[in-house]
Design a protein around this motif. Structure first.
Motif, mmCIF file in Angstrom:
data_model
loop_
_atom_site.group_PDB
_atom_site.id
_atom_site.type_symbol
_atom_site.label_atom_id
_atom_site.label_comp_id
_atom_site.label_asym_id
_atom_site.label_seq_id
_atom_site.Cartn_x
_atom_site.Cartn_y
_atom_site.Cartn_z
ATOM 1 N N PRO A 261 20.043 -5.092 15.499
ATOM 2 C CA PRO A 261 18.819 -5.126 16.306
ATOM 3 C C PRO A 261 19.028 -6.025 17.532
ATOM 4 C CG PRO A 261 18.314 -5.482 13.986
ATOM 5 C CD PRO A 261 19.806 -5.543 14.113
ATOM 6 N N VAL A 262 18.423 -5.664 18.645
ATOM 7 C CA VAL A 262 18.539 -6.470 19.860
ATOM 8 C C VAL A 262 18.065 -7.898 19.604
ATOM 9 C CG1 VAL A 262 17.667 -6.750 22.211
ATOM 10 C CG2 VAL A 262 18.378 -4.496 21.420
ATOM 11 N N SER A 263 17.101 -8.053 18.715
ATOM 12 C CA SER A 263 16.567 -9.383 18.412
ATOM 13 C C SER A 263 17.611 -10.317 17.818
ATOM 14 C CB SER A 263 15.390 -9.266 17.438
ATOM 15 O OG SER A 263 15.786 -8.636 16.225
ATOM 16 N N GLU A 264 18.703 -9.760 17.289
ATOM 17 C CA GLU A 264 19.764 -10.567 16.692
ATOM 18 C C GLU A 264 20.928 -10.816 17.660
ATOM 19 O OE1 GLU A 264 21.084 -8.936 12.988
ATOM 20 O OE2 GLU A 264 19.046 -8.693 12.203
ATOM 21 N N LEU A 265 20.811 -10.354 18.891
ATOM 22 C CA LEU A 265 21.933 -10.431 19.827
ATOM 23 C C LEU A 265 21.791 -11.537 20.867
ATOM 24 C CD1 LEU A 265 22.669 -6.616 20.317
ATOM 25 C CD2 LEU A 265 23.986 -8.288 19.002
ATOM 26 N N LYS A 266 20.906 -12.479 20.647
ATOM 27 C CA LYS A 266 20.788 -13.683 21.471
ATOM 28 C C LYS A 266 20.677 -13.358 22.962
ATOM 29 C CE LYS A 266 23.470 -16.326 18.073
ATOM 30 N NZ LYS A 266 24.662 -17.169 17.828
ATOM 31 N N THR A 267 19.777 -12.399 23.247
ATOM 32 C CA THR A 267 19.628 -11.963 24.633
ATOM 33 C C THR A 267 19.024 -13.046 25.521
ATOM 34 O OG1 THR A 267 17.538 -10.901 24.020
ATOM 35 C CG2 THR A 267 19.503 -9.511 24.071
ATOM 36 N N ASP A 268 18.031 -13.771 25.018
ATOM 37 C CA ASP A 268 17.396 -14.806 25.844
ATOM 38 C C ASP A 268 18.409 -15.878 26.243
ATOM 39 O OD1 ASP A 268 15.001 -13.497 25.689
ATOM 40 O OD2 ASP A 268 14.168 -14.753 24.100
ATOM 41 N N GLU A 269 19.218 -16.330 25.260
ATOM 42 C CA GLU A 269 20.239 -17.331 25.567
ATOM 43 C C GLU A 269 21.260 -16.784 26.557
ATOM 44 O OE1 GLU A 269 19.185 -16.357 22.542
ATOM 45 O OE2 GLU A 269 19.609 -17.886 21.020
ATOM 46 N N GLY A 270 21.634 -15.512 26.363
ATOM 47 C CA GLY A 270 22.607 -14.905 27.258
ATOM 48 C C GLY A 270 22.093 -14.775 28.670
ATOM 49 N N LEU A 271 20.851 -14.324 28.822
ATOM 50 C CA LEU A 271 20.272 -14.166 30.157
ATOM 51 C C LEU A 271 20.119 -15.510 30.853
ATOM 52 C CD1 LEU A 271 17.602 -11.436 29.305
ATOM 53 C CD2 LEU A 271 19.663 -11.119 30.686
ATOM 54 N N ALA A 272 19.773 -16.530 30.095
ATOM 55 C CA ALA A 272 19.644 -17.867 30.677
ATOM 56 C C ALA A 272 21.002 -18.382 31.149
ATOM 57 C CB ALA A 272 19.033 -18.830 29.657
ATOM 58 N N PHE A 273 22.031 -18.189 30.341
ATOM 59 C CA PHE A 273 23.383 -18.623 30.720
ATOM 60 C C PHE A 273 23.847 -17.884 31.968
ATOM 61 C CE2 PHE A 273 27.990 -18.485 30.697
ATOM 62 C CZ PHE A 273 28.360 -19.758 30.289
ATOM 63 N N MET A 274 23.583 -16.588 32.027
ATOM 64 C CA MET A 274 23.977 -15.797 33.190
ATOM 65 C C MET A 274 23.290 -16.293 34.457
ATOM 66 S SD MET A 274 23.845 -12.153 31.188
ATOM 67 C CE MET A 274 23.539 -11.165 32.655
ATOM 68 N N ALA A 275 21.998 -16.568 34.365
ATOM 69 C CA ALA A 275 21.260 -17.057 35.531
ATOM 70 C C ALA A 275 21.798 -18.402 36.001
ATOM 71 C CB ALA A 275 19.776 -17.161 35.186
ATOM 72 N N GLU A 276 22.162 -19.258 35.044
ATOM 73 C CA GLU A 276 22.654 -20.596 35.377
ATOM 74 C C GLU A 276 24.039 -20.553 36.010
ATOM 75 O OE1 GLU A 276 23.698 -24.848 33.115
ATOM 76 O OE2 GLU A 276 22.738 -23.200 32.018
ATOM 77 N N HIS A 277 24.856 -19.565 35.630
ATOM 78 C CA HIS A 277 26.252 -19.533 36.072
ATOM 79 C C HIS A 277 26.551 -18.401 37.058
ATOM 80 C CE1 HIS A 277 26.427 -21.946 32.367
ATOM 81 N NE2 HIS A 277 27.436 -22.554 32.960
ATOM 82 N N GLY A 278 25.538 -17.798 37.635
ATOM 83 C CA GLY A 278 25.743 -16.809 38.683
ATOM 84 C C GLY A 278 26.381 -15.515 38.221
#
Length: 284
Positions: free
Chosen positions: A42-59
């Motif tokens: 399930p998408v809910s188990e794939l740590k999307t929020d953490e991933g999107l935040a990391f992506m935004a922080e690191h360009g």
């Protein structure tokens, strides 16, 4: 330049983003699960929020999702065709949840039928998938090497599929350097001519993603075997018949900018790849 590679989703979107960052990438591509089957967390188990935040922080931005190989929209078998439609629709939703605008898909293989049948069947399937409701995402048909009965061996076949799709605003193309080379286009000596032909046949406005791969084969071999960029005879995975200079021209060509360049080059071993070195050298 947006350049990255295929990375693993095994540790969720955060793991994929961290792996891409370790290679010096500012984009990347993932499968949302194993490319050979339909097993998906399930998408809910794939740590999307953490991933999107990391992506935004690191360009890191404009990431790509690749649909699994088992999707065959050209199949005449009802069960295979139904699975392809159902799973493509689900993958589009998952890609959107990852913040991606691009879902790359191999068009399919017509097997015992004809190319004409395959083209019509693929468009039929895409029309049904879109009619079910789509997120803001492009279905990107990939240019193929032409092995076996696969559809997409030339630009004209992709254009004919797109022509039959009702809502063309959802359609894009993924340009794979290995596949285009293996299908017979001369990107080594006539890149401008190939780009002109793509623009005339499909339109550069449809180009959304580029897969950046060398090829183990001579031009026109129709075999689809990727090589490391510019690899010579000392590389354990074989020598590249496209070459570093030709690939460098692709990623720096002014008409191809603004799209994600994604490496799918071979791993040297189970624990070693050349993504970081290849990304750095192609940046120049």
């Amino acid at each position: 330049m947006l350049i990255g590679s295929h990375v693993s989703i095994s540790k969720g979107l955060i793991g994929a983003a961290e792996e891409a960052f370790s290679y010096g990438a500012n984009t990347f591509m993932v499968y949302t699960g194993a490319p050979q089957n339909t097993v998906r967390k399930p998408v809910s188990e794939l740590k999307t929020d953490e991933g999107l935040a990391f992506m935004a922080e690191h360009g890191i931005e404009d990431i790509v999702v690749h649909a699994p190989y088992i999707i065959n929209l050209a199949s005449y078998k009802d069960d295979t065709f139904t699975l392809a439609k159902d799973f493509l629709h689900k993958e589009a939703q998952r890609a959107a949840a990852f913040g991606s605008r691009y879902l790359v898909v191999h068009p399919g293989a017509y097997t015992d039928k004809t190319a004409e049948y395959g083209i019509n069947r693929i468009a039929e399937g895409i029309n049904e998938v879109i009619s079910r409701g789509m997120p803001d995402i492009f279905i990107c048909l990939e240019t193929m090497a032409g092995k076996g009965s696969e559809v997409g061996r030339n630009f004209d076949e992709l254009r004919r599929i797109i022509d039959l799709v009702d809502k063309k605003e959802y359609m894009g193309v993924c340009f794979d350097t290995c596949h285009v080379h293996d299908s017979g286009y001369d990107i080594v000596n006539d890149l401008d001519g190939v780009i002109d032909e793509f623009d005339k046949t499909i339109g550069l406005d449809r180009l959304k993603v580029l897969h950046i791969n060398g090829s183990l084969n001579p031009r026109g071999a129709r075999k689809d075997r990727h090589a490391n960029i510019g690899a010579d005879g000392t590389n354990p995975k074989g020598a590249d018949n496209i070459g570093f200079e030709a690939i460098y021209r692709v990623v720096h060509h002014p008409r191809l900018q603004g799209h994600p360049f994604i490496l799918e080059t071979p791993w040297i071993s189970k624990t070693e790849n050349l993504y970081k070195a290849e990304i750095a050298s192609l940046r120049g």
